[in-house]
Design a protein around this motif. Structure first.
Motif, short mmCIF file in Angstrom:
data_model
loop_
_atom_site.label_atom_id
_atom_site.label_comp_id
_atom_site.label_asym_id
_atom_site.label_seq_id
_atom_site.Cartn_x
_atom_site.Cartn_y
_atom_site.Cartn_z
N LEU A 1 10.21 26.14 -6.90
CA LEU A 1 10.80 25.70 -8.15
C LEU A 1 12.28 25.37 -8.03
N ASN A 2 12.95 25.92 -7.06
CA ASN A 2 14.39 25.75 -6.98
C ASN A 2 14.87 25.05 -5.72
N ASP A 3 13.97 24.47 -4.94
CA ASP A 3 14.40 23.75 -3.75
C ASP A 3 14.98 22.41 -4.20
N HIS A 4 16.19 22.12 -3.77
CA HIS A 4 16.89 20.94 -4.28
C HIS A 4 16.95 19.79 -3.27
N ASP A 5 16.22 19.86 -2.19
CA ASP A 5 16.31 18.82 -1.18
C ASP A 5 14.94 18.21 -0.89
N LEU A 6 14.91 16.90 -0.77
CA LEU A 6 13.74 16.18 -0.28
C LEU A 6 14.19 15.41 0.96
N ASN A 7 13.26 15.18 1.86
CA ASN A 7 13.60 14.44 3.06
C ASN A 7 12.39 13.60 3.45
N GLY A 8 12.62 12.34 3.73
CA GLY A 8 11.53 11.47 4.17
C GLY A 8 11.26 10.34 3.19
N ARG A 9 10.25 9.54 3.54
CA ARG A 9 9.90 8.36 2.75
C ARG A 9 8.57 8.60 2.04
N TYR A 10 8.55 8.25 0.75
CA TYR A 10 7.35 8.35 -0.07
C TYR A 10 6.95 6.92 -0.45
N ILE A 11 5.64 6.63 -0.36
CA ILE A 11 5.16 5.26 -0.55
C ILE A 11 4.07 5.23 -1.62
N CYS A 12 4.08 4.15 -2.40
CA CYS A 12 3.04 3.89 -3.39
C CYS A 12 2.61 2.43 -3.22
N GLU A 13 1.31 2.20 -3.09
CA GLU A 13 0.79 0.84 -2.92
C GLU A 13 -0.28 0.58 -3.98
N VAL A 14 -0.12 -0.54 -4.70
CA VAL A 14 -1.03 -0.89 -5.79
C VAL A 14 -1.43 -2.35 -5.64
N THR A 15 -2.72 -2.66 -5.79
CA THR A 15 -3.19 -4.05 -5.78
C THR A 15 -3.72 -4.39 -7.17
N SER A 16 -3.21 -5.48 -7.72
CA SER A 16 -3.62 -5.90 -9.06
C SER A 16 -3.47 -7.41 -9.17
N HIS A 17 -4.49 -8.06 -9.71
CA HIS A 17 -4.46 -9.51 -9.95
C HIS A 17 -4.12 -10.29 -8.70
N GLY A 18 -4.66 -9.90 -7.56
CA GLY A 18 -4.47 -10.62 -6.32
C GLY A 18 -3.13 -10.38 -5.65
N GLN A 19 -2.35 -9.50 -6.18
CA GLN A 19 -1.05 -9.21 -5.57
C GLN A 19 -0.97 -7.73 -5.22
N THR A 20 -0.52 -7.45 -4.01
CA THR A 20 -0.32 -6.08 -3.58
C THR A 20 1.16 -5.77 -3.66
N GLU A 21 1.46 -4.65 -4.27
CA GLU A 21 2.84 -4.20 -4.40
C GLU A 21 2.97 -2.90 -3.62
N TRP B 1 5.83 0.06 -2.87
CA TRP B 1 7.14 0.60 -3.16
C TRP B 1 7.42 1.74 -2.20
N SER B 2 8.66 1.88 -1.84
CA SER B 2 9.08 2.93 -0.92
C SER B 2 10.34 3.59 -1.47
N ILE B 3 10.33 4.90 -1.52
CA ILE B 3 11.51 5.65 -1.90
C ILE B 3 11.81 6.61 -0.76
N LYS B 4 12.98 6.42 -0.16
CA LYS B 4 13.38 7.26 0.97
C LYS B 4 14.49 8.19 0.52
N PHE B 5 14.24 9.48 0.67
CA PHE B 5 15.22 10.49 0.30
C PHE B 5 16.03 10.87 1.53
N LYS B 6 17.33 10.97 1.35
CA LYS B 6 18.19 11.33 2.47
C LYS B 6 19.47 11.97 1.96
N ASN B 7 20.24 12.53 2.85
CA ASN B 7 21.55 13.10 2.55
C ASN B 7 21.54 14.12 1.42
N LYS B 8 20.42 14.75 1.20
CA LYS B 8 20.24 15.84 0.24
C LYS B 8 20.41 15.44 -1.22
N LYS B 9 20.98 14.28 -1.54
CA LYS B 9 21.14 13.92 -2.93
C LYS B 9 20.95 12.45 -3.22
#
Length: 149
Positions: free
Chosen positions: A37-57, A59-67
Motif C-alpha cells: 500500500l505504501n510503495d512509491h516506486d514503479l520501474n519498467g514499461r507497461y503496455i496496453c494494446e487494443v484493436t478496434s475498427h481495423g486499427q490497432t492501438e 500504448w506504452s507507459i514507462k516508469f523511471k527515476n522513481k517519479k
C-alpha cells in the motif's frame, strides 16, 4: 500443584509454539500489506494494446527515476503492415499511494489501480487536455496496462 504443571508441560509448550507462529504470520501479513500500500516506486514499461475498427492501438507507459513516466503510442491500420510511430511523447510525473496510481503530464491526467503483484494497472479515471496532438485522447477508463516482460 507442581506435579499438575509438570504433567501439562507438553501441552503448554505446544500452545506457546502455536501462539508464536500465529503472531509471526500476522506480523508478516501486516508488513506485506503495508509495503504494497505504501510503495512509491514503479520501474519498467507497461503496455496496453487494443484493436478496434481495423486499427490497432498500442500504448506504452514507462516508469523511471522513481517519479517520472514517459507515454508513447503507436497505431496500425488493417491495410498497413507497419506501426506508425510518428507520435510525440508525453512525459510527466506519477504518484503511487495505497495501490492508487496518479499520472500527471501536460496532456494526460489519469488515475488507476495497481494490482497487488504490480504486474498491471487499470485506468479508473482519465482527463485528457484538449490538444492538437491526438495520442492522449484515445486513453480511456477501463484499459489495463500490463508489464512488458
Amino acid at each position: 500443584m507442581k506435579e499438575k504443571i509438570k504433567s501439562n508441560k507438553p501441552n503448554v509448550i505446544t500452545i506457546v509454539v502455536i501462539i508464536v507462529i500465529a503472531l509471526v504470520g500476522c506480523i508478516y501479513g501486516v508488513v506485506h500489506q503495508h509495503n504494497y500500500l505504501n510503495d512509491h516506486d514503479l520501474n519498467g514499461r507497461y503496455i496496453c494494446e487494443v484493436t478496434s475498427h481495423g486499427q490497432t492501438e498500442k500504448w506504452s507507459i514507462k516508469f523511471k527515476n522513481k517519479k517520472t513516466f514517459v507515454y508513447t503510442a503507436k497505431f496500425m491500420n488493417k491495410y498497413e503492415d507497419y506501426w506508425d510511430s510518428n507520435v510525440s511523447k508525453e512525459t510527466g510525473t506519477y504518484q503511487l499511494s495505497k495501490g492508487n496510481l496518479k499520472l500527471k503530464g501536460k496532456q494526460i491526467n489519469a488515475e488507476g489501480k495497481l494490482s497487488e503483484d504490480k504486474k498491471s494497472f487499470t485506468l479508473k479515471k482519465v482527463k485528457n487536455a484538449h490538444s492538437s496532438t491526438q495520442f492522449p485522447r484515445f486513453l480511456r477508463t477501463g484499459l489495463t496496462f500490463k508489464i512488458d516482460e
